[in-house]
Motif scaffolding. Structure first.
Motif, PDB file in Angstrom:
ATOM      1  N   GLU A   1       0.819  -1.216   0.000  1.00 14.71           N
ATOM      2  CA  GLU A   1       0.000   0.000   0.000  1.00 14.71           C
ATOM      3  C   GLU A   1       0.854   1.268   0.000  1.00 14.71           C
ATOM      4  O   GLU A   1       0.478   2.266  -0.598  1.00 14.71           O
ATOM      5  CB  GLU A   1      -0.950   0.021   1.206  1.00 14.71           C
ATOM      6  CG  GLU A   1      -1.786   1.293   1.210  1.00 14.71           C
ATOM      7  CD  GLU A   1      -2.870   1.353   2.265  1.00 14.71           C
ATOM      8  OE1 GLU A   1      -2.912   0.487   3.154  1.00 14.71           O
ATOM      9  OE2 GLU A   1      -3.675   2.286   2.182  1.00 14.71           O
TER      10      GLU A   1
ATOM     11  N   ASP B   1      -0.586  -5.096   3.167  1.00 14.54           N
ATOM     12  CA  ASP B   1      -1.108  -3.892   3.803  1.00 14.54           C
ATOM     13  C   ASP B   1      -0.464  -3.858   5.194  1.00 14.54           C
ATOM     14  O   ASP B   1      -0.847  -4.618   6.091  1.00 14.54           O
ATOM     15  CB  ASP B   1      -2.633  -3.908   3.903  1.00 14.54           C
ATOM     16  CG  ASP B   1      -3.156  -2.520   4.264  1.00 14.54           C
ATOM     17  OD1 ASP B   1      -2.355  -1.689   4.738  1.00 14.54           O
ATOM     18  OD2 ASP B   1      -4.357  -2.261   4.089  1.00 14.54           O
TER      19      ASP B   1
ATOM     20  N   ASP C   1      -3.728  -2.297   8.036  1.00 14.38           N
ATOM     21  CA  ASP C   1      -5.091  -2.114   7.529  1.00 14.38           C
ATOM     22  C   ASP C   1      -5.891  -1.584   8.706  1.00 14.38           C
ATOM     23  O   ASP C   1      -6.012  -2.235   9.744  1.00 14.38           O
ATOM     24  CB  ASP C   1      -5.687  -3.417   6.989  1.00 14.38           C
ATOM     25  CG  ASP C   1      -7.030  -3.131   6.319  1.00 14.38           C
ATOM     26  OD1 ASP C   1      -7.094  -2.224   5.472  1.00 14.38           O
ATOM     27  OD2 ASP C   1      -8.027  -3.785   6.678  1.00 14.38           O
TER      28      ASP C   1
ATOM     29  N   SER D   1      -1.695  -7.246   7.112  1.00 15.01           N
ATOM     30  CA  SER D   1      -2.301  -8.150   6.135  1.00 15.01           C
ATOM     31  C   SER D   1      -1.271  -8.542   5.073  1.00 15.01           C
ATOM     32  O   SER D   1      -0.692  -7.680   4.413  1.00 15.01           O
ATOM     33  CB  SER D   1      -3.499  -7.453   5.489  1.00 15.01           C
ATOM     34  OG  SER D   1      -4.001  -8.218   4.425  1.00 15.01           O
TER      35      SER D   1
ATOM     36  N   THR E   1     -11.480  -1.571   9.536  1.00 16.51           N
ATOM     37  CA  THR E   1     -10.510  -2.343   8.764  1.00 16.51           C
ATOM     38  C   THR E   1     -11.213  -3.455   7.996  1.00 16.51           C
ATOM     39  O   THR E   1     -11.883  -4.309   8.586  1.00 16.51           O
ATOM     40  CB  THR E   1      -9.295  -2.894   9.589  1.00 16.51           C
ATOM     41  OG1 THR E   1      -9.040  -4.260   9.210  1.00 16.51           O
ATOM     42  CG2 THR E   1      -9.448  -2.775  11.064  1.00 16.51           C
TER      43      THR E   1
ATOM     44  N   ILE F   1     -12.642  -1.235  -2.316  1.00 14.43           N
ATOM     45  CA  ILE F   1     -11.434  -1.449  -1.509  1.00 14.43           C
ATOM     46  C   ILE F   1     -10.306  -1.838  -2.454  1.00 14.43           C
ATOM     47  O   ILE F   1     -10.542  -2.247  -3.593  1.00 14.43           O
ATOM     48  CB  ILE F   1     -11.611  -2.511  -0.382  1.00 14.43           C
ATOM     49  CG1 ILE F   1     -12.193  -3.815  -0.926  1.00 14.43           C
ATOM     50  CG2 ILE F   1     -12.438  -1.970   0.746  1.00 14.43           C
ATOM     51  CD1 ILE F   1     -12.269  -4.926   0.131  1.00 14.43           C
TER      52      ILE F   1
ATOM     53  N   ASP G   1      -6.251  -4.472   0.641  1.00 14.88           N
ATOM     54  CA  ASP G   1      -7.247  -4.566   1.717  1.00 14.88           C
ATOM     55  C   ASP G   1      -7.923  -5.942   1.721  1.00 14.88           C
ATOM     56  O   ASP G   1      -8.322  -6.439   2.764  1.00 14.88           O
ATOM     57  CB  ASP G   1      -8.361  -3.516   1.552  1.00 14.88           C
ATOM     58  CG  ASP G   1      -7.865  -2.084   1.607  1.00 14.88           C
ATOM     59  OD1 ASP G   1      -7.031  -1.787   2.470  1.00 14.88           O
ATOM     60  OD2 ASP G   1      -8.319  -1.263   0.782  1.00 14.88           O
ATOM     61  N   TYR G   2      -8.115  -6.527   0.510  1.00 14.69           N
ATOM     62  CA  TYR G   2      -8.915  -7.754   0.467  1.00 14.69           C
ATOM     63  C   TYR G   2      -8.134  -9.038   0.171  1.00 14.69           C
ATOM     64  O   TYR G   2      -8.610 -10.139   0.458  1.00 14.69           O
ATOM     65  CB  TYR G   2     -10.082  -7.609  -0.523  1.00 14.69           C
ATOM     66  CG  TYR G   2      -9.760  -7.567  -2.014  1.00 14.69           C
ATOM     67  CD1 TYR G   2      -9.455  -8.721  -2.727  1.00 14.69           C
ATOM     68  CD2 TYR G   2      -9.811  -6.378  -2.736  1.00 14.69           C
ATOM     69  CE1 TYR G   2      -9.197  -8.685  -4.103  1.00 14.69           C
ATOM     70  CE2 TYR G   2      -9.550  -6.330  -4.104  1.00 14.69           C
ATOM     71  CZ  TYR G   2      -9.247  -7.490  -4.786  1.00 14.69           C
ATOM     72  OH  TYR G   2      -8.992  -7.446  -6.132  1.00 14.69           O
TER      73      TYR G   2
END
Ligand code: IPD
Length: 276
Positions: free
Chosen positions: A73, A93, A96, A111, A195, A216, A220-221
């Motif tokens: 990120e 991340d 997060d 993450s 988050t 997102i 994030d995912y």
């Protein structure tokens, strides 16, 4: 025999990633008044701790898979390139829940996803404030602190739902809250943690049954979506399409008990409005 050997390799690799996530979590919990920088978008911040953790993760994960590429990120490493869809790619991340971190509102998580040929392969999400370690290897189940987890098999009307406000994209506010308003009477109540990775892990461990957010980023995912899928959740965009694992997306994570996509999601998609 071959399969057993592969599983042992996977176990060693995921154990190394988990150990690195714990060290990253220590950096997060020991930070004192970190410098805060603004990024593009509404109230989108990065702290020097985000940057420090990302640099740490890259250095340590490189030793685990030297040939891997990295998408992170922070620090201008946030553009998914064609090269990342080949071989191994770590998607990071470092924090997060950066706003949570800045305001000491818990939790925030580390993450780490590992993509193999562009597909989710391993995932670790670590909440250092509660020492909760979620992990998954594709096809081998999801775990919380070493114990197998499964999402809940209860209907939405008997469960909590969580959502993210896609805070950096003000144009999505109206749609987000329209869906949230229509979702509220369909469940027990709504929650907003701050988050996205944590939200999906909460669906994975069965304390809520649905998470959604209209936009997102991959970092994030990527990890949490694999953990949730391995816990029996259905993770898609809000129209029910598979996540791209290439860039930003809407996200809808449904526990085992939520068989159908509630109509409020499909109704909210601009080009589908006239069809519903
Ligand atoms: C954010 C968090 C938040 C979600 C945002 C994300 P960040 O990530 O996951 O819950 O609503 O969409 O961007 O910026 O804290 O890493």
């Amino acid at each position: 025999m071959k399969i057993i050997v592969m599983r042992e390799d996977n176990q060693m690799m995921i154990d190394s990633i988990k150990a690195i996530a714990i060290e990253a979590g220590n950096i997060m919990t020991s930070a004192v008044r970190p410098k805060i920088m603004a990024k593009e978008g509404h109230a989108n911040f990065c702290t020097e701790t985000d940057e420090k953790i990302q640099a740490f993760l890259i250095e340590r994960l490189q030793a685990v898979i030297p040939e891997a590429t990295f998408l992170g990120e922070e620090d201008g490493q946030d553009v998914f390139t064609e090269k990342m869809s080949r071989g191994f790619c770590f998607v990071l991340d470092p924090i997060d829940g950066t706003s949570n971190f800045i305001y000491a509102y818990r939790p925030s998580v580390v993450s780490i996803a590992l993509l193999k040929e562009g597909k989710p392969y391993m995932a670790v999400v670590y909440n250092p404030f509660d020492d909760m370690m979620f992990s998954a290897v594709s096809g081998e189940g999801a775990y919380l602190n070493g114990e197998r987890i499964m999402s809940a098999d209860t209907p939405l009307k008997n469960s909590l739902a969580v959502f993210g406000t896609a805070p950096y994209y003000t144009d999505l506010q109206e749609r987000t809250f329209k869906i949230a308003k229509e979702l509220l009477p369909l469940c027990v109540d709504l929650r907003r943690s701050g988050t996205a990775a944590w939200d999906m892990c909460c669906v994975a461990m069965g304390c809520c049954n649905l998470y959604f957010e209209l936009k997102i980023q991959l970092w994030d995912y990527a990890a949490a979506a694999l953990i949730a899928s391995e816990a029996g959740c259905t993770v898609t965009d809000i129209e029910g399409n598979p996540l791209s694992y290439k860039g930003p997306s809407s996200a809808l994570c449904r526990a085992r008990g939520v068989k159908e996509i509630p109509e409020c999601f499909l109704k909210s998609v601009p080009h589908k409005r006239e069809l519903v």
